[in-house]
Design an enzyme around this catalytic site. Sequence first.
Site, mmCIF file in Angstrom:
data_model
loop_
_atom_site.group_PDB
_atom_site.id
_atom_site.type_symbol
_atom_site.label_atom_id
_atom_site.label_comp_id
_atom_site.label_asym_id
_atom_site.label_seq_id
_atom_site.Cartn_x
_atom_site.Cartn_y
_atom_site.Cartn_z
ATOM 1 N N ASP A 347 -12.236 -2.108 58.337
ATOM 2 C CA ASP A 347 -11.118 -2.891 58.857
ATOM 3 C C ASP A 347 -10.518 -3.737 57.734
ATOM 4 O O ASP A 347 -11.248 -4.369 56.955
ATOM 5 C CB ASP A 347 -11.630 -3.789 59.987
ATOM 6 N N GLU A 385 -8.876 1.147 56.247
ATOM 7 C CA GLU A 385 -7.611 0.688 56.805
ATOM 8 C C GLU A 385 -6.926 0.003 55.630
ATOM 9 O O GLU A 385 -7.283 -1.123 55.264
ATOM 10 C CB GLU A 385 -7.816 -0.296 57.955
#
Length: 709
Positions: A347, A385
């Site tokens: 993330d 990401e």
Amino acid sequence: MSGGTLRVGRPWPLGATWDGNGINFALFSSAAERVDLCVFDAPEDATARITWPLAHRTGHIWHGYLPEAGPGTLYGWRVHGPYAPEQGSRNNAAKLLIDPYARVLRGALPWSQAHYAYDLEDDDGDLSFNNEDSAGVMPKCEVIDEAYDWEGDTLLHTPWRDTVICELHVKGYTQRHPDVPPALRGTYAGLATEPVIAHLKSLGVTAVELLPVHAFVDDHRLTAMGKRNFWGYNTLGFFAPEMRYSATGEVNEFKDMVKRLHRAGIEVLLDVVYNHTAEGNHLGPTLSLRGIDNAAYYRLAHDRRYHVDFTGTGNTLDTHHPMALRLVMDSLRYWVTQMHVDGFRFDLATALARGGGTADYDIRSSFFAAVAQDPVLSQVKLIAEPWDLGHGGYRVGGFPTGWAEWNGRYRDDVRAYWRGDEGALPAFARRLSGSADLYQHDGRRPVDSINLVTVHDGFTLRDLVSYNEKHNEDNGEGNRDGESHNLSWNCGVEGETHDEAVLALRARQQRNFLATLFLSHGTPLLLGGDELGRTQQGNNNAYCQDNELSWVDWTEARHHPLKAFVARLAALRRSLPALRRTDFLTGLPGPDGRKDLTWFNSAGLEMSADEWHNPAARSACAIWCGQQTDERDAQGRPQPCESVLMIVNAYHDRLRFALPAYRSDAWTVVLDTAAPEGEPPRREWHAGERYPVAGRSLVLMTQSHSETA
């Protein structure tokens, strides 16, 4: 457990480790003046049964050995040191702290003033000091026996070219599944039941990407609103699995799930949140790292009272610091070696790769270097990401070799094309053929592009074709939260409707998106539930909706047309090596004079530069040559495969495409998104014939390799 004297112990490994005779405890803190080990009888206890000051320190690691103690021991830390927020120090021994290396957390975290190192009512804010003891409202760390019979289980190492990922939420995917026993719904065990595994296998899924399963807490703000942090991006423990997803309350349930999924040929990837923690900004609670060594674990601003926030959550873990980096690396290795996970999706990964000084993104960062040289982590799937909220944080295509990326450009360009935007065709063509403009450098490959149309963050596929605007009112933030630039199109009516023409168009658009996703070069990622037409009623930020809005509805699962359609797409992808290349297309002639990729217009002629630059262009035909794939036989010799012809038409009207002359003139139609469930009558079409391509549809044809020889 012995109540005797704490022995010297060792400074490694960090955390609490049972060796069969006792427990070794080790905690890093360069800020501490004293460290207390507190042992409790029950998770809800406010008073420790016994407290031992650690008398031994090696460097900045405090350690001790507790003989005759074993699994089930509950503990926490108290760190004595300076409370000087303006200098970056936030130690407060009144706060019981979670061990960053804890394997299990037991007990609830009911928010209170006690969780804060400062007085919430004091005008001096975080500069004030709060002596209220937090032990009674803190979870406790539990020591476990990590022995487990894996029965020969190993990581699967599925090749990227054969990988199909399904992103799902452990609870949300099974909570409403009628064939999962009620006691197992929403759990690791539920995800590992035969009905769920059979469903994933039927879709051609080879890997599940689980939303965060590291132990996390519900934000104080959300609990005050009667809501929960459903997605889990609020980590408290990087080694501990989240126990709200455990039917048994045991770590082995997670291992059992992994083992069962592996037996079915399905890899387990974890969405991990190492960019920040649950402690928030300078006004946040003191739960773990902040009270242990705030300045070592977090990025601090020039005014060291404040945290640098590249994540939008108030803090950023400082992976430029050796001990913060060690925490991340130790955690990653633990999940691979002890939990057998096959890889990770990071993330806001850009935040992890920021250097010191100006903290700019650095492809030579210590984080990248540590991962690249690690003999364990360099061998698993690594997915970034590739953005954060800091300056220069959008880095799609900018990660090093060995990393795949969520391709946000793919999502946006594919959405824009099927919405019918002017000038969208060239970018769409690049995404369809592997995003060479983003990844064809420094040894990267088409499979490094994780192609996605929808993910947990944003509209579901059904909502993408049903709403022009987000509808997040239920989140309690005045519809201000969530992305406003969705590139969605409601097909003429906002939200639910009974208009059959609108519903038919929406169904076709969903088929268009799914067909594009599975037939593009790169690695497809399917949002779990899209294959069942899941809706969130226009909510594109359902992070706090732990209810039926977020849970997958399985009511029509057995007969939902999209389920069968996805299964057909996955089968087509497996059968057509021309669409699963690991090298980039060149558009140049091969040894036989044929290009590996050729684009044609509706007249059957090669596309000209003027046609590509025409903003009104919304259709094209592509041929991938089956003679020029990277398919090899057992001896490594090139294998000819079927050639593939794809026609895309984002116009609202039907177009008649003249089929180009190509080797043999026989093409077989295998997919047409305008047909019911995308399956047209299988018949041959020949060069020069004009195939009627419906408005807003995609057609796929194949030509056997015997005919292309």
